[in-house]
Enzyme design. Structure first.
Site, PDB file in Angstrom:
ATOM      1  N   HIS A  22     -25.594  41.361  60.862  1.00 19.75           N
ATOM      2  CA  HIS A  22     -26.176  41.542  59.682  1.00 19.75           C
ATOM      3  C   HIS A  22     -25.157  42.782  59.146  1.00 19.75           C
ATOM      4  CE1 HIS A  22     -28.974  41.718  56.067  1.00 19.75           C
ATOM      5  NE2 HIS A  22     -28.968  42.752  56.195  1.00 19.75           N
ATOM      6  N   GLU A  23     -25.519  43.863  59.673  1.00 22.83           N
ATOM      7  CA  GLU A  23     -24.595  45.023  59.212  1.00 22.83           C
ATOM      8  C   GLU A  23     -23.186  44.999  59.259  1.00 22.83           C
ATOM      9  OE1 GLU A  23     -26.262  47.540  57.513  1.00 22.83           O
ATOM     10  OE2 GLU A  23     -28.152  46.559  58.051  1.00 22.83           O
ATOM     11  N   HIS A  26     -22.394  43.148  55.921  1.00 25.44           N
ATOM     12  CA  HIS A  26     -22.408  43.904  54.801  1.00 25.44           C
ATOM     13  C   HIS A  26     -21.303  44.502  54.608  1.00 25.44           C
ATOM     14  CE1 HIS A  26     -26.696  43.729  53.174  1.00 25.44           C
ATOM     15  NE2 HIS A  26     -27.224  43.764  54.411  1.00 25.44           N
TER      16      HIS A  26
END
Length: 68
Positions: A22-23, A26
Site C-alpha cells: 500500500h505504501e 502511494h
C-alpha cells in the site's frame, strides 16, 4: 508455540505485506504525478523497513499504549 506461529502466519505477515504494498503504491503514484519525495526517501520499494517512520510507526504507538 503453535498458537504463536498460527497468529503470525494468519495476521502479522499478511498485514505487513499489505501495508508495505500500500505504501509503495502511494510513493509510486505520487512519483508519477510529479512528487518525487517518496522516491528521494527510498520508499518506492517493497522493503518493509524502508517504510518505518520513527514517530508514526514507533513513538506514537508507544505513547498511545502508555496513556491508555
Amino acid at each position: 508455540m503453535d498458537h504463536f506461529i498460527n497468529t503470525i502466519s494468519t495476521w502479522i505477515l499478511p498485514v505487513l505485506i499489505s501495508i508495505t504494498m500500500h505504501e509503495a503504491a502511494h510513493g509510486y503514484v505520487a512519483n508519477l504525478l510529479g512528487d518525487n519525495t517518496a522516491k528521494k526517501l527510498g520508499r518506492v520499494t517493497l522493503n518493509p523497513f524502508k517504510h518505518i517512520d520513527r514517530f508514526g510507526t514507533v513513538i506514537l504507538p508507544i505513547i498511545l499504549i502508555i496513556i491508555k
